[in-house]
Design an enzyme around this catalytic site. Structure first.
Site, PDB file in Angstrom:
ATOM      1  N   GLU A  79      -0.110  -5.175   4.838  1.00 31.55           N
ATOM      2  CA  GLU A  79      -0.829  -6.120   4.333  1.00 31.55           C
ATOM      3  C   GLU A  79      -2.401  -5.865   4.558  1.00 31.55           C
ATOM      4  O   GLU A  79      -2.246  -5.048   5.331  1.00 31.55           O
ATOM      5  CB  GLU A  79       0.138  -7.752   4.984  1.00 31.55           C
ATOM      6  N   HIS A  87      -1.797  -5.656  -1.479  1.00 31.75           N
ATOM      7  CA  HIS A  87      -0.533  -4.361  -0.552  1.00 31.75           C
ATOM      8  C   HIS A  87      -0.032  -2.999  -0.842  1.00 31.75           C
ATOM      9  O   HIS A  87       0.600  -3.177  -1.745  1.00 31.75           O
ATOM     10  CB  HIS A  87       0.575  -4.788   0.540  1.00 31.75           C
ATOM     11  N   ASP A  89      10.423   0.367   2.467  1.00 33.84           N
ATOM     12  CA  ASP A  89      10.370  -0.782   3.178  1.00 33.84           C
ATOM     13  C   ASP A  89      11.203  -1.723   3.414  1.00 33.84           C
ATOM     14  O   ASP A  89      12.784  -2.171   2.108  1.00 33.84           O
ATOM     15  CB  ASP A  89       9.397  -1.701   2.779  1.00 33.84           C
ATOM     16  N   ASP A 147      -2.198  -8.939  -2.885  1.00 31.72           N
ATOM     17  CA  ASP A 147      -3.375  -8.890  -1.578  1.00 31.72           C
ATOM     18  C   ASP A 147      -3.819  -7.544  -1.756  1.00 31.72           C
ATOM     19  O   ASP A 147      -4.415  -7.414  -1.074  1.00 31.72           O
ATOM     20  CB  ASP A 147      -2.200  -9.920  -0.441  1.00 31.72           C
TER      21      ASP A 147
HETATM   22  P1  PGA Z   1       5.981  -6.499  -7.628  1.00 32.86           P
HETATM   23  O1  PGA Z   1       5.786  -6.200  -5.629  1.00 32.86           O
HETATM   24  O2  PGA Z   1       6.745  -5.614  -8.183  1.00 32.86           O
HETATM   25  O3  PGA Z   1       7.515  -7.003  -7.441  1.00 32.86           O
HETATM   26  O4  PGA Z   1       5.243  -7.596  -8.103  1.00 32.86           O
HETATM   27  C1  PGA Z   1       5.616  -5.308  -5.682  1.00 32.86           C
HETATM   28  C2  PGA Z   1       4.427  -5.098  -3.808  1.00 32.86           C
HETATM   29  O5  PGA Z   1       4.665  -6.480  -3.616  1.00 32.86           O
HETATM   30  O6  PGA Z   1       4.435  -4.324  -3.979  1.00 32.86           O
END
Ligand code: PGA
Length: 260
Positions: A143, A138, A67, A136
């Site tokens: 999302e 995802h 992404d 959350d």
């Molecule tokens: P993080 O993000 O590794 O910074 O916790 C993970 C994500 O949002 O997929």
């Protein structure tokens, strides 16, 4: 699904690197799906170490990132282009033309997303997709309520994700609201998935993804539908798994299992 629980972040990262190396050893021209965020940093550091100290060769590797934020130029310090370059690509020998990251600044998102999907197919599909998980639930920027058969597209970030990612920006208002992301369906097409999670903040999402129902409300739960998915967590992220003892028993018994 295989669940591997390691003592701490460093051990988790090392085990993830072993999985990457295994794929690379059997397929020197492997196609890797890359993830950003704090979680895979230890894995990238270990791969860089293996490249520098043990000549781990990436010269035939192709990569696709999951992404990118919409609106951030590639040289913006919070763009995922910049992140990947700083933390991984500039330290290893992947040819620049083999690196693919969604564009956050294209003039035609729909056409770009179609091209990205097509490019993955042309390269033979993704052999190993590395994933993190949002608080959350995802995967990539899929999302809650993202279709489990979604493809690469433009998404609006959830409030939770914007709050979580605000720590990287000077002000919350600077966090982009939109992103371009591989879909859940795109991710499920990879031949192998490995999802990493560390810290208490991820414990609930991990329990939902592994032990909850398959639901678009927790897109990481789609891993339950994949034939070769590994969830690799540290003790804290495993904290809310009801069947933790069972996973540890299975993992401990693995080396002695009959091989076909
Ligand atoms: P993080 O993000 O590794 O910074 O916790 C993970 C994500 O949002 O997929």
């Amino acid at each position: 699904m295989e669940i591997i629980i390691k003592d701490d972040y460093q051990q988790m990262s090392r085990t993830a690197a072993e999985i990457v190396v295994e794929v690379l050893n059997t397929r020197p021209n492997a196609v890797f799906g890359m993830a950003t965020g704090s979680t895979p940093l230890g894995l990238y550091q270990e791969l860089v170490r293996l490249h520098k100290q043990e000549q781990l060769d990436f010269s035939r590797v192709t990569t696709f990132n999951l992404d990118e934020y919409v609106g951030l130029p590639v040289n913006h310090p919070q763009s995922y282009h910049y992140f990947m370059h700083e933390h991984f690509f500039k330290h290893v020998n992947i040819p620049a033309q083999n690196i693919n990251i969604p564009s956050g600044t294209t003039s035609n998102y729909r056409a770009f997303c179609e091209w990205y999907e097509q490019r993955i197919t042309e390269c033979g599909g993704i052999d190993l997709q590395i994933l993190g998980i949002g608080s959350d639930g995802h995967i990539a920027f899929n999302e809650p309520a993202s279709s489990l058969s979604s493809r690469t597209r433009l998404k609006t970030l959830s409030k939770q994700t914007i709050d979580d990612n605000a720590r990287f920006f000077d002000r919350r208002e600077e966090v982009p609201v939109y992103a371009i992301t591989m879909g859940v369906g795109t991710i499920l097409d990879a031949r192998k998935l490995i999802l990493l999670a560390s810290s208490k903040k991820k414990a609930k999402a991990i329990a939902q993804a592994v032990e909850g129902p398959v639901t678009s409300i927790v897109t990481a739960s789609a891993l339950q539908l994949h034939p070769d998915a590994t969830v690799l967590v540290d003790q804290e992220a495993a904290g809310q798994l009801a069947m933790r003892d069972y996973y540890e028993f299975i993992y401990a018994a693995k080396p002695g299992a009959p091989r076909t």
